[in-house]
Design an enzyme around this catalytic site. Structure first.
Site, PDB file in Angstrom:
ATOM      1  N   ASP A 501       0.871  -1.163   0.000  1.00 22.30           N
ATOM      2  CA  ASP A 501       0.000   0.000   0.000  1.00 22.30           C
ATOM      3  C   ASP A 501       0.916   1.224   0.000  1.00 22.30           C
ATOM      4  OD1 ASP A 501      -2.295   1.557   0.193  1.00 22.30           O
ATOM      5  OD2 ASP A 501      -2.205   1.583   2.376  1.00 22.30           O
ATOM      6  N   LYS A 502       0.408   2.373  -0.413  1.00 21.91           N
ATOM      7  CA  LYS A 502       1.283   3.555  -0.492  1.00 21.91           C
ATOM      8  C   LYS A 502       1.197   4.402   0.773  1.00 21.91           C
ATOM      9  CE  LYS A 502       0.338   7.331  -2.852  1.00 21.91           C
ATOM     10  NZ  LYS A 502       0.646   8.430  -1.898  1.00 21.91           N
ATOM     11  N   ARG A 681       0.091  14.947  -3.697  1.00 19.22           N
ATOM     12  CA  ARG A 681      -1.295  14.517  -3.717  1.00 19.22           C
ATOM     13  C   ARG A 681      -2.162  15.757  -3.905  1.00 19.22           C
ATOM     14  NH1 ARG A 681      -4.458  10.480   0.455  1.00 19.22           N
ATOM     15  NH2 ARG A 681      -6.408  10.443  -0.684  1.00 19.22           N
ATOM     16  N   ASP A 747      -4.641   6.071  -4.308  1.00 15.72           N
ATOM     17  CA  ASP A 747      -4.292   7.434  -4.696  1.00 15.72           C
ATOM     18  C   ASP A 747      -4.301   7.593  -6.221  1.00 15.72           C
ATOM     19  OD1 ASP A 747      -3.566  10.045  -4.485  1.00 15.72           O
ATOM     20  OD2 ASP A 747      -1.803   9.683  -3.236  1.00 15.72           O
ATOM     21  N   ASP A 885      -6.915  -2.917   3.505  1.00 18.06           N
ATOM     22  CA  ASP A 885      -6.140  -4.026   2.966  1.00 18.06           C
ATOM     23  C   ASP A 885      -6.452  -5.365   3.605  1.00 18.06           C
ATOM     24  OD1 ASP A 885      -4.659  -2.001   1.562  1.00 18.06           O
ATOM     25  OD2 ASP A 885      -3.578  -1.620   3.407  1.00 18.06           O
TER      26      ASP A 885
END
Length: 1265
Positions: A501-502, A681, A747, A885
């Site tokens: 995951d980021k 972002r 994202d 997740d």
């Protein structure tokens, strides 16, 4: 009949727990025959039927139609094909289904049954049954499997799991049919089907656990061995094994019961509470939560509660902590389900789904912190699922009934045990023949021939195999990684791909406001650092930042989504919420109010702009953030204003689509791309002035579709999400180890690609191909547009060498002599991934083989990606913070949660520190544990064979090893060696090669077979050589073979302290010789097999093992070269001449040299590198690849050799023909290397052309330029 046997109906079709079901009824003659079989086999058949449910049912029942069967046999449809059986039960009910209540139910229940359950078991009170018999009732048949009830469905002619309101219930029906609540009679009727609303984790009694543990095949074999040894008068050895088994059983019982109690305590906390429910036209009643059924309407109290069920909100708003499910402790705002009857824009036919309507659903086990409500109208929720059907119940079920672990090591272990059983069978026949030739008594023949089986199959093998895993688990705990599934540690040693995951995993959890870029008259202004400026305080841009969020105050502290928190804090505004008392005084919800601080307010003066004259804004309604819509919306009213405003914030592409085109700057895409390329972002803001006729009441019932449209584009908020300090180094370690890394994030795609480049997941010289898939529409078929994210940098001369596993690669020149590899990566978003999965099934393996960035992925899509990677034979790891997740963490071979919250229960591994540095540590420990398992298994196999050879040779002269000899070997040597040789810590660095995944591979088999032949040869040499000595004679207590040393060292037997005859013929020269030789052989193979680098620390770093081997060698040398009478008497050894003792020592030294040289020189250096590594797939690979991989300095072979016998062409000198690699991803990569159409060219389109299906449902692919 055979077809009927082979195929059954499916239940839970196309679900994770899909099963085949077969009906059976009791057969009396089969039952009698089985009883006779149990008596004839001394109860062994009963044990066999206990272990095998399929055999048990088929041995006692006959096939029957499902409609009238009494027993069902279930078989999972996955690769494990596990069998279960369940008994069909019958209840007497006034209707066949719980949700469709018969019209006469209320009347009949009032007259006779009073709404209580009418059941058929005989223990039911007779008077109640008599009263129930007066009512119109029918039999309803059901069975229970894994805590889920399956009822008979007459229309489907099969059993089906009991559903609540979570399936096939329209959203409109939730409001029209279920909002009033249930009468007491209807609740009792439904409770007959749904049972008690409770997630009951029963802690089994110690007696039940003991019986279950003792009936394990391992302990049954132990019991058989102990009885046999006692019959053969091996009392001491049998007693020692019994004591060890008892310790093992007690330890196992303690661990299992402790796990049950921990799970029970976790589930039982707040599981039974008192709740208020609305009764249809009967007011509010307080009941126990265990009495709730789907359709009940519960009243959520002001101060919140822990939800005892899954329920959908139909009025009011709740703030909920869902950390138990999601792993994220950020409070979530839940709003009421829109009522289609009150809002014409709401989709009336939409079906309710707990996952699809998460923002309106209160899940079991989550904590409602606060509620907001109308005066006179309570916060109400309709129960949709109860018990084990709830989200929490499903989580508990996954823990109680985990899927079997599919790992090649364990399958091969069973195969190897079968081979040992085969060897034991040969020894059994040999013993019988030899004993008959020597005219031995029948009873002795039976005992000795069965004894050879207990020798060949080591009883301590399971315990020995788990030692490495236990030690690895302890080492992981020291570095802050906790494990709830220890067997997964071995599987982690095979991981060759890790998904990350980021946000919160690769990057910092929090976001920092980098700046903002406002829009005026469809043009971007210059970037600004902060909104805290008096000139901006009245702007719609700042008003949107201050109001468009889901923040709330809990115990006076502002909390909520980290992005919202950073955004709001940047404004410097103040948030105030109404108290319960204030809310109660008004006839509607008191809004949350935000206001700027006084220092930002200009001096009092007439407002130039009436629309923004107020300095206080109330948030009238929130539409929470939706991952599907990628945005959130609020409706606000400035104090003193008549008209309301709507603000939207979300993904730029989503927000821009809601705005008037003339308000969106023409260069918005270019500006957005510039920011996202740099890894920022970006959040877009929009505003709309609502019509004055839109009243407060209408706003509360209107759908968001009516609000979100025709908006003005306000500008962009740019957030900076910094990489964690350790991220680049960890990913570099994984890259060097040839472990693929994949980013799976929610994202923006360009942001994700930028982060992937920054952290080293995508190198500068590598290109990124974006796959943009479009679903079919307007008569056009589905298509994929291919775009290259940026120009490909020219590869430098110092580009890293390409390893065979480092795929995907593509040769940039057609000539194989000019090998200049260029690596490329695919990137796509969740929508494209869904389209490709549906319309381009053939491309899925190719894309996941090359895919590195998957953006805007929903939680279920993350799980689907893990499954797609596993389908091409990757061993997949997943590392996430637990927020979205959970599904992927459970599905992956090795799931690592960086959250310590209760959601980590679903993940096999949990890291105490939220850092991905735990990933290399886990893989290193997994590899060390895997190699340790191989070492221990090989050692235990050699231990069995060495002892088997000794006993077989001694049987040829009607001798055997003595009681204390067995005891000394098993307890003093084997037990100590096994549990110390497993202590080697993991190697300090990850290396490119991976350990083999199974025991049935050429390198391991060659290692075991070579050592077996060496030990067999030297034992046979010693056995035959001692018989050729001039002093040799058949030993008696008066033998004078060592008459020169019969003084102080003479054994008690020679001095007449023992009977003149040895009943079992233990004391003889052959026995003594083989005892010394075999004892040293155990130590020799232990040292030979205890390899270190590149997966474990060197053997000499394992101080306990070195000390143990040294002490045992010293002790063996002392009793061999300087015999002591008491020890010789205890071990039943005889005196042999000193020259023969030196000869045995010479044989031992020679044995040690041969064993170590063969294992560490011949196998590791010659066969590994010359034979097993000679034939590699893809002869067109760069030459540097071979030299790079083979230059690794290690005592283990390169990966090509390790995998050569399971996944690569076999060497022809061993007489095997070449085969394609077994790993699908390797085979696919080789095919793509020579595919001229792959990868797709820039600016091309791949179209799914409708045509005849290809058997697997794939579409024809047409590529257009």
């Amino acid at each position: 009949m055979r077809n009927m046997e082979s195929k059954g109906k499916l239940i839970n079709k196309e679900e994770e727990d899909e099963m085949e079901i077969f009906g059976y009824s009791l057969c009396r003659w089969k039952l009698a025959l089985a009883a006779v079989g149990v008596l004839c086999t001394g109860g062994f058949l009963l044990l066999l039927l206990y272990w095998m449910p399929e055999w048990r049912v088929k041995a006692t029942c006959r096939r029957a139609p499902l409609r009238g069967c009494r027993v069902v046999l279930l078989r999972t449809t996955d690769e494990f094909r596990v069998w279960f059986c369940a008994k069909v039960r019958v209840v007497l009910s006034l209707g066949p289904t719980p949700l469709q209540t018969p019209t006469h139910v209320a009347e009949k229940m009032a007259n006779g049954c009073d709404g209580h359950v009418c059941v058929s078991p005989p223990e039911e009170d007779g008077e109640d049954r008599k009263r129930c018999s007066q009512a119109h009732r029918e039999e309803v048949r059901y069975f229970t499997h894994h805590s889920v009830k399956y009822f008979w469905d007459e229309s489907e002619q099969s059993f089906g799991s009991l559903k609540g309101l979570d399936e096939a219930t329209p959203c409109s029906a939730i409001h029209t049919e279920h909002s009033a609540g249930l009468t007491k009679e209807r609740q009792d009727y439904r409770k007959l089907f749904y049972g008690v609303n409770e997630i009951a984790v029963k802690v089994p009694s110690v007696f039940k656990l003991l019986i279950k543990e003792v009936l394990n095949p391992f302990y049954i074999f132990q019991l058989f061995s102990v009885i046999l040894w006692c019959t053969d008068e091996y009392y001491y050895y049998a007693a020692a094994i019994v004591i060890m088994s008892l310790i093992s059983i007690v330890s196992s019982l303690y661990t299992i019961r402790k796990q049950y109690m921990m799970l029970h305590d976790m589930v039982a906390a707040h599981s039974i509470i008192r709740v208020s429910v609305s009764r249809a036209s009967q007011g509010i009643e307080e009941i126990l939560s265990t009495d709730l059924v789907p359709g009940d309407v519960i009243v959520v109290p002001l101060n919140g509660m822990i939800m005892p069920c899954d329920a959908v909100l139909i009025s009011g708003t709740c703030i909920v902590n869902e950390s138990m499910l999601t792993g994220e402790s950020v409070p979530v705002t839940k709003t009421n389900l829109p009522n289609p009857t009150e809002d014409s824009r709401a989709p009336g036919g939409e079906l309710y789904s707990p996952e699809g309507h998460r923002r309106h659903t209160l899940f079991c086990g989550t904590t409602v912190i606060q509620t907001r409500f109308y005066t006179g109208e309570l916060v109400r929720a309709v129960v949709v699922r109860t018990g084990f059907s709830t989200s929490k119940g499903q989580l508990v079920r996954s823990i109680l009934y985990p899927k079997p672990t599919d790992f090649k090591l364990y399958r091969d272990a069973y195969m190897f045990l079968l081979c040992l059983v085969g060897v034991a069978g040969v020894g059994f026949l040999y013993t019988v023949v030899i004993s008959i030739l020597y005219q031995v008594e029948a009873s002795t023949i039976i005992i000795e021939s069965l004894d050879i089986i207990t020798i060949t199959v080591p009883p301590a093998l399971p315990a020995a195999m788990t030692a490495g895993i236990v030690y690895a688990q302890r080492r992981l705990k020291k570095v802050g990684v906790f494990c709830i599934s220890p067997q997964r540690i071995n599987i982690c040693g095979q991981l060759n791909l890790v998904c990350f995951d980021k946000t919160g995993t690769l990057t910092e959890d929090g976001l920092d406001l980098w700046g903002m870029q406002r829009v005026e008259q469809a043009h971007f202004l210059l970037p600004e650092e902060s909104p805290c400026h008096p000139s901006l305080v009245k702007s719609p841009f700042v008003a949107c930042m201050a109001t468009c969020h889901s923040l709330t105050k809990i115990a006076g502290v502002l909390s909520g989504d980290p992005l919202d928190l950073k955004m709001f804090e940047a404004t410097g505004w103040i948030l105030e919420e109404a108290t319960e008392e204030e809310t109660a005084l008004h006839n509607r919800i008191m809004p949350t109010v935000v206001r700027p601080p006084k220092q930002l307010l200009p001096d009092p003066q007439p407002a130039a702009n009436e629309d923004m004259a107020s300095y206080e804004i109330g948030i009238v309604r929130q539409f929470p953030f939706s991952s599907d819509l990628q945005r959130m919306c609020v409706v606000v009213r400035a104090l003193g204003q008549k008209r309301m405003d709507a603000y939207v914030k979300g993904a730029p592409e989503a927000v821009a689509g809601l705005c008037k085109p003339d308000t969106v700057p023409l260069d918005s895409e270019r500006v957005l791309e510039e920011y996202t390329r740099q890894g920022f972002r970006v959040i877009a803001l929009a505003h709309r002035r609502l019509a004055s006729r839109l009243t407060w009441h209408k706003v509360q019932n209107i759908g968001r579709e009516a609000i979100e449209g025709n908006m003005d584009f306000l500008g962009l908020i740019v957030m900076q999400n910094k990489l964690k300090q350790e991220t680049p180094a960890v990913l570099e370690d994984l890259r060097r180890a040839k472990i693929r890394t994949v980013m799976v994030t929610g994202d923006n795609m360009l942001t994700a690609i930028s982060v992937a480049r920054d952290c080293g997941m995508i190198l500068p010289q590598e290109k990124v191909i974006i796959a943009e898939a479009l679903p079919p529409r307007d008569g056009q078929t589905a298509r994929i547009n291919w775009h290259y994210a940026d120009a490909l940098a020219k590869p430098t001369e110092s580009a890293p060498a390409i390893h065979s596993e480092d795929i995907p690669i593509k040769l940039s020149h057609e000539s194989l002599e000019e090998l200049q590899p260029t690596k490329y990566h695919f990137a796509m978003n969740g929508k494209s991934f869904a389209v490709i999965q549906e319309h381009f099934q053939d491309l899925v393996p190719k894309l996941v083989l090359h895919g590195t960035v998957f953006a805007r992925m929903a939680p279920d899509q993350k799980t689907q990606l893990v499954e797609a990677l596993q389908d091409v034979d990757y061993y997949v790891g997943m590392c996430g913070d637990g927020a979205n997740d959970c599904g992927a963490l459970k599905r992956a071979h090795g799931g690592i949660s960086l959250s310590e919250l209760e959601a980590s229960v679903a993940s096999p591994f949990t890291s105490k520190t939220p850092s991905i540095s735990c990933v290399p540590s886990l893989i290193r420990e997994g590899r060390a544990a895997l190699i340790t398992s191989f070492c221990v298994f090989k050692f235990m196999a050699l231990y069995s064979i060495i002892q088997y050879v000794s006993v077989t040779l001694l049987y040829s002269i009607q001798s055997n090893l003595g009681d204390f000899q067995f005891l000394f070997i098993d307890l003093t040597i084997i037990l100590v060696v096994v549990f110390t040789m497993s202590l080697n810590p993991a190697w300090t660095a990850l290396v490119a090669q991976r350990p083999p995944s199974g025991l049935i591979s050429a390198p391991l088999l060659c290692s075991v077979l070579s050592q077996i032949l060496i030990c067999l040869g030297f034992q046979t040499l010693g056995f035959l050589w001692v018989r050729q000595q001039p002093w040799y004679e058949v030993w008696t207590p008066h033998s004078e073979a060592c008459s020169g040393s019969r003084g102080a060292n003479a054994s008690p037997a020679a001095n007449g302290s023992l009977p003149s005859a040895d009943e079992h013929n233990i004391r003889n020269y052959e026995n003594t010789t083989l005892f010394f030789l075999s004892c040293f052989q155990y130590l020799i193979v232990a040292v030979a097999f205890s390899k270190g680098k590149p997966f474990r620390q060197p053997c000499y770093r394992n101080y306990l093992f070195v000390t143990s081997v040294t002490v045992l060698c010293a002790f063996m040398l002392s009793i061999m070269l300087h015999p002591t009478a008491s020890i010789d008497w205890s071990l039943e050894l005889v005196c042999v001449p000193p020259p023969w003792r030196l000869t045995i020592l010479l044989v031992v030294v020679l044995n040690a040299l041969v064993s170590v040289l063969v294992e560490n020189v011949l196998l590791d250096m010659v066969l590994w590198k010359v034979v097993f590594n000679r034939d590699k797939p893809g002869g067109n690979r760069p030459a540097s690849s071979s030299s790079s991989s083979s230059s690794s300095s290690s005592s283990h072979p390169p990966q090509e050799a390790l995998d050569g016998w399971r996944g690569r062409p076999r060497p022809t000198l061993l007489g095997c023909r070449k085969k394609p690699p077994q790993a699908k991803y390797v085979h696919l990569a080789q095919e793509l290397l020579v595919d001229p159409e792959w990868p797709p060219k820039p600016s091309t389109t791949t179209e799914a052309k409708a045509g005849p299906p290809h058997g697997n449902g794939a579409c024809q692919i047409v590529t257009l330029t």
